[in-house]
Design an enzyme around this catalytic site. Structure first.
Site, mmCIF file in Angstrom:
data_model
loop_
_atom_site.group_PDB
_atom_site.id
_atom_site.type_symbol
_atom_site.label_atom_id
_atom_site.label_comp_id
_atom_site.label_asym_id
_atom_site.label_seq_id
_atom_site.Cartn_x
_atom_site.Cartn_y
_atom_site.Cartn_z
ATOM 1 N N GLU A 240 13.198 -49.556 -4.091
ATOM 2 C CA GLU A 240 12.190 -50.236 -3.278
ATOM 3 C C GLU A 240 12.883 -51.366 -2.529
ATOM 4 O O GLU A 240 13.930 -51.842 -2.956
ATOM 5 C CB GLU A 240 11.104 -50.859 -4.172
ATOM 6 C CG GLU A 240 10.304 -49.867 -4.967
ATOM 7 C CD GLU A 240 9.391 -50.562 -6.000
ATOM 8 O OE1 GLU A 240 9.298 -51.799 -6.010
ATOM 9 O OE2 GLU A 240 8.782 -49.843 -6.788
ATOM 10 N N LYS A 242 13.419 -55.205 -1.674
ATOM 11 C CA LYS A 242 13.159 -56.451 -2.404
ATOM 12 C C LYS A 242 12.580 -57.438 -1.400
ATOM 13 O O LYS A 242 13.268 -57.920 -0.512
ATOM 14 C CB LYS A 242 14.451 -56.994 -3.019
ATOM 15 C CG LYS A 242 14.212 -58.236 -3.869
ATOM 16 C CD LYS A 242 15.482 -58.639 -4.600
ATOM 17 C CE LYS A 242 15.220 -59.698 -5.642
ATOM 18 N NZ LYS A 242 14.607 -60.912 -5.140
ATOM 19 N N ARG A 247 6.000 -63.526 -6.334
ATOM 20 C CA ARG A 247 5.490 -62.504 -7.236
ATOM 21 C C ARG A 247 4.037 -62.803 -7.555
ATOM 22 O O ARG A 247 3.674 -63.961 -7.753
ATOM 23 C CB ARG A 247 6.331 -62.542 -8.512
ATOM 24 C CG ARG A 247 6.057 -61.440 -9.510
ATOM 25 C CD ARG A 247 6.744 -60.168 -9.054
ATOM 26 N NE ARG A 247 6.630 -59.123 -10.068
ATOM 27 C CZ ARG A 247 7.529 -58.899 -11.007
ATOM 28 N NH1 ARG A 247 8.611 -59.661 -11.081
ATOM 29 N NH2 ARG A 247 7.365 -57.912 -11.873
ATOM 30 N N ARG A 266 4.081 -66.290 -10.786
ATOM 31 C CA ARG A 266 5.008 -66.039 -11.879
ATOM 32 C C ARG A 266 4.935 -67.123 -12.951
ATOM 33 O O ARG A 266 5.267 -66.889 -14.102
ATOM 34 C CB ARG A 266 6.401 -65.981 -11.265
ATOM 35 C CG ARG A 266 7.413 -65.479 -12.191
ATOM 36 C CD ARG A 266 8.473 -64.828 -11.380
ATOM 37 N NE ARG A 266 9.738 -65.105 -12.002
ATOM 38 C CZ ARG A 266 10.889 -64.687 -11.520
ATOM 39 N NH1 ARG A 266 10.917 -64.024 -10.393
ATOM 40 N NH2 ARG A 266 11.988 -64.931 -12.153
ATOM 41 N N GLU A 294 4.250 -58.342 -4.702
ATOM 42 C CA GLU A 294 4.838 -59.519 -4.063
ATOM 43 C C GLU A 294 3.997 -59.890 -2.835
ATOM 44 O O GLU A 294 3.662 -59.020 -2.037
ATOM 45 C CB GLU A 294 6.276 -59.155 -3.642
ATOM 46 C CG GLU A 294 7.098 -60.288 -3.115
ATOM 47 C CD GLU A 294 7.937 -61.006 -4.188
ATOM 48 O OE1 GLU A 294 7.790 -60.714 -5.396
ATOM 49 O OE2 GLU A 294 8.737 -61.864 -3.796
ATOM 50 N N PHE A 338 3.514 -52.969 -6.167
ATOM 51 C CA PHE A 338 4.486 -51.976 -6.630
ATOM 52 C C PHE A 338 4.257 -51.500 -8.056
ATOM 53 O O PHE A 338 4.982 -50.645 -8.551
ATOM 54 C CB PHE A 338 5.929 -52.446 -6.433
ATOM 55 C CG PHE A 338 6.221 -53.857 -6.890
ATOM 56 C CD1 PHE A 338 6.263 -54.152 -8.236
ATOM 57 C CD2 PHE A 338 6.479 -54.854 -5.969
ATOM 58 C CE1 PHE A 338 6.553 -55.442 -8.663
ATOM 59 C CE2 PHE A 338 6.774 -56.149 -6.382
ATOM 60 C CZ PHE A 338 6.802 -56.453 -7.741
ATOM 61 N N ARG A 440 13.829 -59.605 -19.185
ATOM 62 C CA ARG A 440 14.777 -59.197 -18.162
ATOM 63 C C ARG A 440 15.660 -58.130 -18.765
ATOM 64 O O ARG A 440 16.443 -58.402 -19.657
ATOM 65 C CB ARG A 440 15.629 -60.399 -17.736
ATOM 66 C CG ARG A 440 16.465 -60.173 -16.505
ATOM 67 C CD ARG A 440 17.321 -61.389 -16.195
ATOM 68 N NE ARG A 440 16.537 -62.576 -15.890
ATOM 69 C CZ ARG A 440 15.929 -62.799 -14.732
ATOM 70 N NH1 ARG A 440 16.018 -61.930 -13.765
ATOM 71 N NH2 ARG A 440 15.247 -63.903 -14.534
ATOM 72 N N LYS A 446 18.417 -55.587 -9.470
ATOM 73 C CA LYS A 446 18.224 -56.120 -8.118
ATOM 74 C C LYS A 446 19.552 -56.215 -7.397
ATOM 75 O O LYS A 446 20.556 -56.614 -7.973
ATOM 76 C CB LYS A 446 17.513 -57.473 -8.165
ATOM 77 C CG LYS A 446 18.203 -58.526 -9.002
ATOM 78 C CD LYS A 446 17.375 -59.802 -9.103
ATOM 79 C CE LYS A 446 18.097 -60.822 -9.966
ATOM 80 N NZ LYS A 446 17.293 -61.993 -10.313
HETATM 81 P P1 AMP Z 1 14.866 -62.911 -8.343
HETATM 82 O O1 AMP Z 1 13.697 -63.803 -8.038
HETATM 83 O O2 AMP Z 1 15.965 -63.019 -7.372
HETATM 84 O O3 AMP Z 1 15.273 -63.014 -9.792
HETATM 85 O O4 AMP Z 1 14.353 -61.410 -8.177
HETATM 86 C C1 AMP Z 1 13.264 -60.901 -8.856
HETATM 87 C C2 AMP Z 1 12.039 -61.070 -8.014
HETATM 88 O O5 AMP Z 1 12.062 -60.230 -6.867
HETATM 89 C C3 AMP Z 1 10.761 -60.639 -8.698
HETATM 90 O O6 AMP Z 1 10.268 -61.587 -9.587
HETATM 91 C C4 AMP Z 1 9.832 -60.444 -7.519
HETATM 92 O O7 AMP Z 1 9.196 -61.664 -7.196
HETATM 93 C C5 AMP Z 1 10.744 -60.099 -6.376
HETATM 94 N N1 AMP Z 1 10.547 -58.749 -5.812
HETATM 95 C C6 AMP Z 1 10.576 -58.476 -4.497
HETATM 96 N N2 AMP Z 1 10.386 -57.185 -4.258
HETATM 97 C C7 AMP Z 1 10.204 -56.588 -5.458
HETATM 98 C C8 AMP Z 1 9.978 -55.240 -5.858
HETATM 99 N N3 AMP Z 1 9.888 -54.244 -4.984
HETATM 100 N N4 AMP Z 1 9.864 -55.010 -7.203
HETATM 101 C C9 AMP Z 1 9.964 -56.019 -8.108
HETATM 102 N N5 AMP Z 1 10.176 -57.293 -7.776
HETATM 103 C C10 AMP Z 1 10.307 -57.589 -6.461
#
Ligand code: AMP
Length: 587
Positions: A240, A242, A247, A266, A294, A338, A440, A446
């Site tokens: 998908e 990002k 969130r 979150r 998101e 999602f 996690r 990611k």
């Molecule tokens: P990070 O904030 O860099 O740790 O990345 C994780 C965050 O990416 C999640 O908590 C979501 O807020 C965001 N996110 C964006 N797109 C998606 C997606 N398609 N699936 C899951 N999380 C996503």
């Protein structure tokens, strides 16, 4: 409270996890259940259950003042003790010294403490809050004051995270740790979980609509090859985009005519009011649902296509209770859904992702306005196109599209396409994986913009120079040591990357949340989370973490992340090992 504080001390003393669990279990098992429930909450570093939005609204500065007053010491004496420990609770214990309970003063019991926390949360303003806290501190021994303050600051720093308390509950009441964890996840209330465990009724825990549950998190990978390696040959995964937004977990329920929608961030805060335009479209979905997705700023390009706007645009919408009409028009938002966690009385999280995708698609399609939106393009291109934005030209609720990639090259191409669409990178998800709230794992990966970024918390702020004199613009920041009692360990310092408005807001916040004022520099409450990019990582004695960053840059403030969620020393070691071509992390 005395026994609670003694147990907490013993837990702090031992570094062995099994011993910590044993000590906690022994204490919890020996108290009356109602009291043990309160203790479980406090041992998790919380004044209120996780699902509740209640907060104490007491800054470190006020705690500092009251503690100094109660111990009858000067600011300097408290500062000196604080510097020794880096923790206000421990500093307070020291300045309280061997102070014992006054023979005439009644002992503090946990129910009274719990009630005082409720009262503090319910009153407004430092003066009224002080009136409740002052008499409590006056009656406390040094050890009790230490833990009252630590609970109020949200972290006991004795290496007892909520997950450890879950294990202790399982041991104390001879039930399975998995069941405890599951019940706590659904209830968001470790105290209530303990009560169910004590009654051997954990299976009665049900997800409750409008009580947010934890979010599933992803682990970082740095390249398409690494992603394929991480999954291995057997695992099929979806790809998908990002999205660079916030969130959001949407809870939808109620009867026709009285549909209720709540959107949680979150940090489990209710952010529904910040996104009024999402309420009606969500309410129009049928049944009882909990969705995960998101929220992003969304630019409508044509009747049936649009794209994400930069995060900076969305930021204009955050933290507002009331959104002005003009802002609703200039920064419209969309909710990219999602995942589905709950559907008409049934918990979905144990279903494999593949199945959850199907259910999500069918639920969105149930409503007249939405078509089934899943599009797996045989060419392996991620279609973010007319079909996914719905037929009614209403783009507020969008089903996040996904595809699959057969090779690292294909994944790399998808990554570049996601970046072209204005998204941050890719999220990869094992199609057979369950949804694990609050954890996690490696089921979700990611793949992001920068080679390496760290989420850190600001521990100190300094005044800048020139244009930035008078502005607290240089930040020292820390990662968390997940082994040594969750201590914060500084890893670097950075000053560029934020806008003047952001700097002004942060300066105001830091002034109000200063723990030690050193003149040009202020040690501040570790609450502000930043995302930091850097070119390289080195070993260094300059900072307590043992590492330093080359060319650190602040990418952005992360208001959506809790200080508990920042990166750990283990992650730092992993990045170091990877950057220096070592197979296993340095010790
Ligand atoms: P990070 O904030 O860099 O740790 O990345 C994780 C965050 O990416 C999640 O908590 C979501 O807020 C965001 N996110 C964006 N797109 C998606 C997606 N398609 N699936 C899951 N999380 C996503």
């Amino acid at each position: 409270m005395k026994a609670f504080a003694q147990t907490a001390d013993s837990v702090a003393w031992t570094s062995k996890k099994t011993e910590k669990i044993r000590l906690l279990a022994e204490y919890l098992g020996a108290r009356p259940v109602a009291e043990a429930a309160m203790a479980a909450l406090f041992f998790s570093g919380r004044a209120f259950p996780a699902w509740e939005e209640t907060t104490l609204q007491v800054g470190g500065a006020l705690l500092w003042r009251l503690a100094a007053e109660s111990a009858k010491v000067s600011d300097e004496e408290l500062s000196e003790a604080y510097r020794r420990y880096g923790d206000l609770g421990n500093a307070v214990a020291e300045v309280f010294g061997a102070r014992q309970k006054q023979p005439a003063a009644p002992e503090i019991f946990l129910p009274e403490l719990a009630e005082s926390f409720r009262k503090i949360a319910a009153t407004r303003g430092p003066a009224a809050k002080s009136q409740i806290l002052r008499p409590l501190l006056a009656r406390a021994t040094g050890n009790e004051a230490k833990y009252i303050i630590k609970i109020m600051l949200g972290d006991l720093r004795i290496g007892s995270k909520e997950s450890l308390v879950e294990e202790a509950i399982a041991k104390a009441f001879e039930v399975s740790a998995k069941d405890v964890q599951r019940a706590n996840m659904m209830l968001g209330d470790i105290g209530e979980t303990l009560c169910l465990a004590a009654a051997h009724k954990l299976e009665e825990a049900r997800l409750r609509l409008f009580h947010p549950i934890g979010f599933m998190l992803a682990s970082p990978v740095e390249s398409a090859e690494e992603a394929f390696e991480a999954y291995g040959a057997e695992v099929r995964f979806s790809v998908e985009d990002k999205y660079d937004g916030i969130r959001a977990q949407a809870h939808i329920g109620g009867k026709d005519g009285h549909r209720v929608v709540r959107i949680f961030s979150r940090t489990r805060d209710d952010v529904t009011e910040s996104f009024p335009e999402l309420v009606q479209p969500l309410a129009s979905l049928e049944g009882e649902l909990v969705l995960d997705g998101e929220i992003i700023a969304w630019e409508q390009l044509s009747d049936d296509a649009g794209r994400a706007m930069p995060f900076a645009e969305l930021q204009k919408r955050l933290g507002r209770k009331q959104v002005a009409e003009a802002l609703l028009t200039s920064v419209p938002v969309a909710y990219l859904v999602f995942d589905i966690l709950y559907c008409d009385g049934e918990l979905m999280i144990d279903q494999p992702l593949e199945r959850r995708y199907e259910i999500l698609a069918s639920r969105l399609a149930l409503t007249r306005n939405y078509e089934p939106l899943v599009t797996i393009d045989p060419q392996g291109k991620l279609a973010f196109e007319p079909s996914v934005t719905g037929k009614n030209h209403k783009t507020e609720i969008i089903r996040a599209p996904f595809v699959q990639a057969a090779s690292p090259e294909e994944l790399e191409e998808l990554f570049l396409m996601a970046r072209e669409r204005g998204n941050e990178g890719l999220m990869l998800k094992d199609l057979q994986s369950c949804y694990t709230p609050g954890r996690r794992g490696r089921a979700w990966l990611k793949l992001k913009r920068e080679l390496a970024t760290l989420d850190v918390v600001v521990t100190a702020a300094e005044y800048g120079h020139g244009k930035r004199a008078g502005v607290l613009s240089d930040y020292t920041f820390a990662v968390r040591d997940d082994q040594e009692g969750n201590k914060l360990l500084n890893i670097g310092k950075a000053y560029s990357g934020l806008t003047d408005v952001e700097l002004a807001e942060l300066t105001r916040w830091f002034l109000e949340h200063t723990i030690v004022d050193e003149g040009f520099r202020r040690q501040v409450e570790p609450r502000i989370v930043l995302e930091i990019a850097f070119n390289n990582m080195m070993k260094s004695d300059r900072h307590a973490s043992g590492f330093a960053l080359r060319f650190p840059r602040i990418l952005r403030i992360r208001p959506d992340k809790l200080p508990e969620e920042i990166d750990t020393l283990a992650t730092v070691r992993e990045i170091f090992a990877r950057q220096h071509g070592q197979k296993s992390p340095v010790p």
